[in-house]
Write a protein that holds these residues in place. Structure first.
Motif, mmCIF file in Angstrom:
data_model
loop_
_atom_site.group_PDB
_atom_site.id
_atom_site.type_symbol
_atom_site.label_atom_id
_atom_site.label_comp_id
_atom_site.label_asym_id
_atom_site.label_seq_id
_atom_site.Cartn_x
_atom_site.Cartn_y
_atom_site.Cartn_z
ATOM 1 N N UNK A 64 -80.433 -60.915 -123.517
ATOM 2 C CA UNK A 64 -79.032 -61.172 -123.569
ATOM 3 C C UNK A 64 -78.398 -60.284 -122.678
ATOM 4 N N UNK A 65 -78.405 -59.832 -122.370
ATOM 5 C CA UNK A 65 -77.982 -59.075 -121.232
ATOM 6 C C UNK A 65 -77.350 -60.291 -120.283
ATOM 7 N N UNK A 101 -77.779 -52.015 -115.511
ATOM 8 C CA UNK A 101 -78.114 -53.398 -115.156
ATOM 9 C C UNK A 101 -77.815 -53.836 -113.700
ATOM 10 N N UNK A 102 -76.253 -54.008 -113.843
ATOM 11 C CA UNK A 102 -75.693 -55.487 -112.906
ATOM 12 C C UNK A 102 -75.838 -54.923 -111.504
ATOM 13 N N UNK A 149 -59.611 -56.837 -106.517
ATOM 14 C CA UNK A 149 -59.448 -57.376 -107.999
ATOM 15 C C UNK A 149 -61.493 -56.740 -108.271
ATOM 16 N N UNK A 150 -61.477 -56.181 -107.140
ATOM 17 C CA UNK A 150 -62.688 -54.977 -107.819
ATOM 18 C C UNK A 150 -62.495 -54.792 -109.272
ATOM 19 N N UNK A 151 -61.489 -53.728 -109.445
ATOM 20 C CA UNK A 151 -61.179 -52.794 -110.138
ATOM 21 C C UNK A 151 -60.841 -53.975 -111.535
ATOM 22 N N UNK A 152 -60.590 -54.938 -111.755
ATOM 23 C CA UNK A 152 -60.459 -56.547 -112.942
ATOM 24 C C UNK A 152 -62.158 -57.224 -112.501
ATOM 25 N N UNK A 203 -67.789 -58.007 -114.442
ATOM 26 C CA UNK A 203 -68.722 -57.585 -113.752
ATOM 27 C C UNK A 203 -69.449 -55.856 -113.745
ATOM 28 N N UNK A 204 -67.792 -55.509 -113.352
ATOM 29 C CA UNK A 204 -67.178 -53.938 -112.981
ATOM 30 C C UNK A 204 -67.412 -53.861 -111.381
#
Length: 264
Positions: free
Chosen positions: A147-148, A182-183, A14-17, A20-21
Motif C-alpha cells: 500500500x505504501x 522506506x522512500x 522545492x525539496x522542503x515541499x 515524498x520528503x
C-alpha cells in the motif's frame, strides 16, 4: 540541482515541499535521478507540470547523464526490461489476491484475541494465540508495504487510507514515519548513510570487510564533488558506531563531478 531525462532542475526550495520528503531529493543532489523519478511517480505527466518552473537548463550533448561507474548498456537493458514488464501487465494488481490477504490477517488477528479471551491465558491457548497474532502482524507489515508503494489501488488516496488503517490502527505505527524511511531506502538502496535500513544501532555489531564512503568536497570552478574513499574494517565482530559519524558520508556508488560549463 539534479538531472531528470538530461534536464537540470533546481530543487533547492522545492525539496522542503516535496510530498515524498526532502531527503529523497537531497540524496540525488548533483546526480542523475531519472530512474528514481520513474520508479517513484506513477502519474509522470502530472508531476512534470510542476517540474517546468524548476527547469534551469539541459546537459551538454557530450555530458553523460549517468554515474561513471555504471555501465550504460546495463542501464539501457534494465530500462528496456522495465518497459517490457509494464507492457506485459505484470505490475497490474490482482484485487482478489489482496482481498484474500487482507481477510487472512484480519481473521488471524481476531482469532488470536478470541482464543485468549475464551480459553484463558493457560500455556496452550496463550502459545496458539501468539502464533496467530505473530503471523497476522507479519502479513500486515507486507500488506501495508504494498500500500505504501501505491501498488494495490490506482488512486493514491485509497492506498494511503488503507495503509493508515493497517499500519496505524492494527499495528500501532505511524504510516508517515514508515513512508519517510522506506522512500529513502528505495531511493538509495544499500547506500550507507542514505539508506536508513543500514543505519545500525551503535550497540549492534557487524562483520566488516571494505566499506566505501563518499566524502563531499568543494573544488573551485566545479560543482560540489563526491569522492570515494575506502575504509578497511576488521574481519571480526566490531561495535558499529557508524551512525555516530558525519552525515555527509555515505557508501554509495562513485559519483563523478559535473562541470557547471556543461550545463547549457
Amino acid at each position: 540541482w539534479l538531472v531528470i531525462d538530461r534536464k537540470v532542475y533546481d530543487v533547492s526550495k522545492f525539496a522542503k515541499r516535496h510530498p515524498g520528503g526532502s531527503k529523497v531529493i537531497r540524496h540525488y543532489a548533483g546526480q542523475d535521478a531519472t530512474d528514481a523519478f520513474i520508479a517513484f511517480h506513477n502519474d509522470k505527466s502530472l508531476v512534470k507540470k510542476y517540474l517546468k518552473s524548476l527547469l534551469i537548463g539541459e546537459l551538454a550533448p557530450d555530458q553523460p547523464s549517468f554515474e561513471s561507474n555504471k555501465k550504460q548498456a546495463l542501464l539501457e537493458d534494465f530500462r528496456e526490461l522495465r518497459c517490457t514488464v509494464e507492457k506485459m501487465g505484470l505490475l497490474t494488481p490482482n484485487y482478489i489476491f489482496f482481498f484474500l490477504i487482507f481477510l487472512h490477517f484480519v481473521v488471524l488477528d481476531a482469532a488470536s484475541w478470541l482464543i485468549v479471551w475464551y480459553f484463558g491465558i493457560s500455556l496452550v491457548p496463550f502459545l496458539v494465540g501468539i502464533v496467530f497474532f505473530t503471523v497476522a502482524q507479519i502479513q500486515m507489515g507486507w500488506f501495508q508495504h504494498d500500500l505504501g508503494h501505491f501498488s494495490v489501488f490506482r488512486k493514491p488516496q485509497w492506498n494511503r487510507f488503507l495503509q493508515i488503517v493497517v499500519i496505524t490502527v492494527l499495528k500501532g505505527a505511524p504510516a508517515s514515519w514508515w513512508n519517510h524511511l522506506h522512500n529513502q531506502h528505495h531511493a538509495k538502496p544499500n547506500c550507507f548513510r542514505k539508506d536508513p535500513d543500514l543505519n545500525m544501532h551503535p550497540l549492534l555489531f557487524s562483520l566488516g570487510k571494505s566499506l566505501s564512503v563518499e566524502v563531499s568536497m568543494e573544488i573551485p570552478g566545479e560543482a560540489k564533488v563526491l569522492l570515494t574513499e575506502s575504509y578497511r574494517l576488521a574481519h571480526y565482530n566490531i561495535f558499529s558506531f557508524f551512525s555516530l559519524g558525519k552525515r555527509r558520508r555515505s557508501s554509495c556508488l562513485t559519483i563523478i563531478s559535473i562541470n557547471i560549463s556543461s550545463v547549457s
